[in-house]
Design an enzyme around this catalytic site. Structure first.
Site, PDB file in Angstrom:
ATOM      1  N   TYR A  49       0.813  -1.217   0.000  1.00 11.51           N
ATOM      2  CA  TYR A  49       0.000   0.000   0.000  1.00 11.51           C
ATOM      3  C   TYR A  49       0.851   1.275   0.000  1.00 11.51           C
ATOM      4  O   TYR A  49       0.389   2.324   0.449  1.00 11.51           O
ATOM      5  CB  TYR A  49      -0.943  -0.006   1.201  1.00 11.51           C
ATOM      6  CG  TYR A  49      -2.195  -0.845   1.006  1.00 11.51           C
ATOM      7  CD1 TYR A  49      -3.029  -0.642  -0.097  1.00 11.51           C
ATOM      8  CD2 TYR A  49      -2.569  -1.809   1.935  1.00 11.51           C
ATOM      9  CE1 TYR A  49      -4.186  -1.397  -0.278  1.00 11.51           C
ATOM     10  CE2 TYR A  49      -3.730  -2.569   1.765  1.00 11.51           C
ATOM     11  CZ  TYR A  49      -4.532  -2.349   0.656  1.00 11.51           C
ATOM     12  OH  TYR A  49      -5.683  -3.087   0.484  1.00 11.51           O
ATOM     13  N   PHE A  57      -5.513   7.611   6.522  1.00 15.56           N
ATOM     14  CA  PHE A  57      -6.025   6.286   6.887  1.00 15.56           C
ATOM     15  C   PHE A  57      -4.964   5.187   6.781  1.00 15.56           C
ATOM     16  O   PHE A  57      -5.271   4.011   7.007  1.00 15.56           O
ATOM     17  CB  PHE A  57      -7.246   5.925   6.021  1.00 15.56           C
ATOM     18  CG  PHE A  57      -6.990   5.902   4.536  1.00 15.56           C
ATOM     19  CD1 PHE A  57      -6.449   4.777   3.914  1.00 15.56           C
ATOM     20  CD2 PHE A  57      -7.292   7.007   3.746  1.00 15.56           C
ATOM     21  CE1 PHE A  57      -6.212   4.752   2.547  1.00 15.56           C
ATOM     22  CE2 PHE A  57      -7.062   6.988   2.365  1.00 15.56           C
ATOM     23  CZ  PHE A  57      -6.519   5.848   1.772  1.00 15.56           C
ATOM     24  N   ARG A  86     -12.020  -5.655 -11.069  1.00 14.40           N
ATOM     25  CA  ARG A  86     -12.442  -4.380 -10.462  1.00 14.40           C
ATOM     26  C   ARG A  86     -13.937  -4.142 -10.666  1.00 14.40           C
ATOM     27  O   ARG A  86     -14.611  -3.610  -9.789  1.00 14.40           O
ATOM     28  CB  ARG A  86     -11.641  -3.211 -11.060  1.00 14.40           C
ATOM     29  CG  ARG A  86     -10.143  -3.253 -10.817  1.00 14.40           C
ATOM     30  CD  ARG A  86      -9.700  -2.818  -9.465  1.00 14.40           C
ATOM     31  NE  ARG A  86     -10.085  -1.470  -9.119  1.00 14.40           N
ATOM     32  CZ  ARG A  86      -9.592  -0.819  -8.053  1.00 14.40           C
ATOM     33  NH1 ARG A  86      -8.692  -1.396  -7.248  1.00 14.40           N
ATOM     34  NH2 ARG A  86      -9.994   0.384  -7.765  1.00 14.40           N
ATOM     35  N   THR A  92     -14.742   1.541  -4.328  1.00 14.49           N
ATOM     36  CA  THR A  92     -13.939   1.442  -3.100  1.00 14.49           C
ATOM     37  C   THR A  92     -14.791   1.661  -1.855  1.00 14.49           C
ATOM     38  O   THR A  92     -14.675   0.923  -0.877  1.00 14.49           O
ATOM     39  CB  THR A  92     -12.797   2.483  -3.146  1.00 14.49           C
ATOM     40  OG1 THR A  92     -12.009   2.249  -4.311  1.00 14.49           O
ATOM     41  CG2 THR A  92     -11.931   2.393  -1.908  1.00 14.49           C
ATOM     42  N   ARG A 103     -18.561  -5.639  -3.116  1.00 20.01           N
ATOM     43  CA  ARG A 103     -18.647  -4.624  -2.061  1.00 20.01           C
ATOM     44  C   ARG A 103     -20.081  -4.111  -1.914  1.00 20.01           C
ATOM     45  O   ARG A 103     -20.538  -3.833  -0.801  1.00 20.01           O
ATOM     46  CB  ARG A 103     -17.677  -3.487  -2.371  1.00 20.01           C
ATOM     47  CG  ARG A 103     -16.206  -3.892  -2.195  1.00 20.01           C
ATOM     48  CD  ARG A 103     -15.280  -2.906  -2.871  1.00 20.01           C
ATOM     49  NE  ARG A 103     -13.876  -3.098  -2.494  1.00 20.01           N
ATOM     50  CZ  ARG A 103     -12.877  -2.438  -3.060  1.00 20.01           C
ATOM     51  NH1 ARG A 103     -13.118  -1.549  -4.021  1.00 20.01           N
ATOM     52  NH2 ARG A 103     -11.639  -2.657  -2.668  1.00 20.01           N
ATOM     53  N   ASN A 113     -13.727  -3.453   3.241  1.00 14.68           N
ATOM     54  CA  ASN A 113     -14.438  -3.590   1.963  1.00 14.68           C
ATOM     55  C   ASN A 113     -14.086  -4.892   1.229  1.00 14.68           C
ATOM     56  O   ASN A 113     -14.216  -4.987   0.014  1.00 14.68           O
ATOM     57  CB  ASN A 113     -14.222  -2.349   1.096  1.00 14.68           C
ATOM     58  CG  ASN A 113     -12.769  -2.116   0.764  1.00 14.68           C
ATOM     59  OD1 ASN A 113     -11.901  -2.908   1.131  1.00 14.68           O
ATOM     60  ND2 ASN A 113     -12.497  -1.033   0.067  1.00 14.68           N
ATOM     61  N   HIS A 116      -9.291  -6.754  -2.291  1.00 18.40           N
ATOM     62  CA  HIS A 116      -8.357  -5.921  -3.045  1.00 18.40           C
ATOM     63  C   HIS A 116      -8.204  -6.520  -4.432  1.00 18.40           C
ATOM     64  O   HIS A 116      -8.137  -7.743  -4.580  1.00 18.40           O
ATOM     65  CB  HIS A 116      -6.975  -5.915  -2.365  1.00 18.40           C
ATOM     66  CG  HIS A 116      -5.899  -5.368  -3.254  1.00 18.40           C
ATOM     67  ND1 HIS A 116      -5.705  -4.022  -3.426  1.00 18.40           N
ATOM     68  CD2 HIS A 116      -5.019  -5.991  -4.091  1.00 18.40           C
ATOM     69  CE1 HIS A 116      -4.727  -3.838  -4.314  1.00 18.40           C
ATOM     70  NE2 HIS A 116      -4.292  -5.017  -4.731  1.00 18.40           N
ATOM     71  N   GLU A 127       2.465  -6.358  -7.686  1.00 19.80           N
ATOM     72  CA  GLU A 127       1.915  -6.991  -6.480  1.00 19.80           C
ATOM     73  C   GLU A 127       2.182  -8.500  -6.467  1.00 19.80           C
ATOM     74  O   GLU A 127       2.462  -9.075  -5.412  1.00 19.80           O
ATOM     75  CB  GLU A 127       0.428  -6.656  -6.375  1.00 19.80           C
ATOM     76  CG  GLU A 127       0.235  -5.160  -6.096  1.00 19.80           C
ATOM     77  CD  GLU A 127      -1.170  -4.632  -6.250  1.00 19.80           C
ATOM     78  OE1 GLU A 127      -2.105  -5.434  -6.505  1.00 19.80           O
ATOM     79  OE2 GLU A 127      -1.351  -3.396  -6.133  1.00 19.80           O
TER      80      GLU A 127
HETATM   81  P1  IDP Z   1      -9.188   0.181  -3.940  1.00 17.52           P
HETATM   82  O1  IDP Z   1      -9.056  -0.893  -2.887  1.00 17.52           O
HETATM   83  O2  IDP Z   1     -10.599   0.255  -4.479  1.00 17.52           O
HETATM   84  O3  IDP Z   1      -8.155   0.087  -5.023  1.00 17.52           O
HETATM   85  P2  IDP Z   1      -7.650   2.422  -2.868  1.00 17.52           P
HETATM   86  O4  IDP Z   1      -7.941   3.852  -3.119  1.00 17.52           O
HETATM   87  O5  IDP Z   1      -6.444   1.824  -3.520  1.00 17.52           O
HETATM   88  O6  IDP Z   1      -8.970   1.582  -3.210  1.00 17.52           O
HETATM   89  O7  IDP Z   1      -7.519   2.259  -1.286  1.00 17.52           O
HETATM   90  C1  IDP Z   1      -6.990   1.077  -0.736  1.00 17.52           C
HETATM   91  C2  IDP Z   1      -7.821   0.664   0.452  1.00 17.52           C
HETATM   92  O8  IDP Z   1      -7.688   1.643   1.487  1.00 17.52           O
HETATM   93  C3  IDP Z   1      -9.334   0.625   0.184  1.00 17.52           C
HETATM   94  O9  IDP Z   1      -9.743  -0.604  -0.370  1.00 17.52           O
HETATM   95  C4  IDP Z   1      -9.899   0.810   1.579  1.00 17.52           C
HETATM   96  O10 IDP Z   1      -9.841  -0.404   2.326  1.00 17.52           O
HETATM   97  C5  IDP Z   1      -8.923   1.791   2.182  1.00 17.52           C
HETATM   98  N1  IDP Z   1      -9.341   3.190   2.022  1.00 17.52           N
HETATM   99  C6  IDP Z   1      -9.318   3.916   0.875  1.00 17.52           C
HETATM  100  N2  IDP Z   1      -9.752   5.176   1.080  1.00 17.52           N
HETATM  101  C7  IDP Z   1     -10.050   5.245   2.402  1.00 17.52           C
HETATM  102  C8  IDP Z   1     -10.567   6.296   3.237  1.00 17.52           C
HETATM  103  O11 IDP Z   1     -10.825   7.427   2.806  1.00 17.52           O
HETATM  104  N3  IDP Z   1     -10.764   5.963   4.553  1.00 17.52           N
HETATM  105  C9  IDP Z   1     -10.496   4.738   5.071  1.00 17.52           C
HETATM  106  N4  IDP Z   1      -9.999   3.730   4.312  1.00 17.52           N
HETATM  107  C10 IDP Z   1      -9.790   3.974   3.000  1.00 17.52           C
HETATM  108 MG    MG Z   2      -6.096   0.362  -4.935  1.00 19.51          MG
END
Ligand code: IDP
Ligand code: MG
Length: 136
Positions: A49, A57, A86, A92, A103, A113, A116, A127
């Site tokens: 990450y 976060f 996706r 997300t 989700r 959620n 990944h 990855e």
């Molecule tokens: P993704 O999983 O849909 O690719 P990303 O933006 O890459 O989304 O974010 C990675 C993970 O971080 C998300 O799946 C979620 O678990 C967490 N996350 C993303 N944005 C937030 C936020 O604004 N607050 C809390 N957790 C977040």
């Molecule tokens: Mg992501």
């Protein structure tokens, strides 16, 4: 064939949704080519990450993804597999995720959620290199 990387996150394993989630990918026409249940260590989670390391976060995200075993997997399909995954995952933020998506059907809160999926073909290869170095 074209591959991508997924994680059924700790909440998905804890809630016994692993089978449901993998079944949805398989019914769509994707195949599992590698899978392992593993508790992700902090250093690996921080590397995975890394793009989010300055976000507010980030600490909560690393705590969450390392708290209990996750199912790590490589999945394969005919083309654009990362995009196919996706679409099945949904947005997300589960509050925005459409019904019919993983989700959208099973999650409510942002961090927890369930799944990944790599966000590009390049991310998928990066990855896979982190989690399955033998398959890189
Ligand atoms: P993704 O999983 O849909 O690719 P990303 O933006 O890459 O989304 O974010 C990675 C993970 O971080 C998300 O799946 C979620 O678990 C967490 N996350 C993303 N944005 C937030 C936020 O604004 N607050 C809390 N957790 C977040
Ligand atoms: Mg992501």
């Amino acid at each position: 064939m074209d591959r991508t990387f997924i994680i059924v996150k700790p909440d998905g394993v804890e809630r016994r949704l692993t089978g449901e989630i993998i079944a949805r990918l398989e019914r769509k026409g994707l195949s599992l080519v590698a899978a392992e249940l593993r508790t992700i260590d902090r250093a690996t989670a921080e590397r995975h990450y890394g793009e989010h390391k300055d976000k507010p976060f980030f600490g909560d995200l690393v705590d969450f993804i390392t708290r209990s075993p996750a199912l790590l997997a490589i999945v394969e399909g005919p083309s654009d597999t990362w995009k196919v995954v996706r679409t099945l995952m949904g947005a997300t933020n589960p509050k925005d995720a459409a019904p019919g998506t993983i989700r959208g059907d099973f999650a409510i809160e942002m961090t927890e959620n369930l799944i990944h999926g790599s966000d590009s073909a390049e991310s998928a290869e990066r990855e896979i290199g982190i989690f399955f170095p033998d398959r890189a």
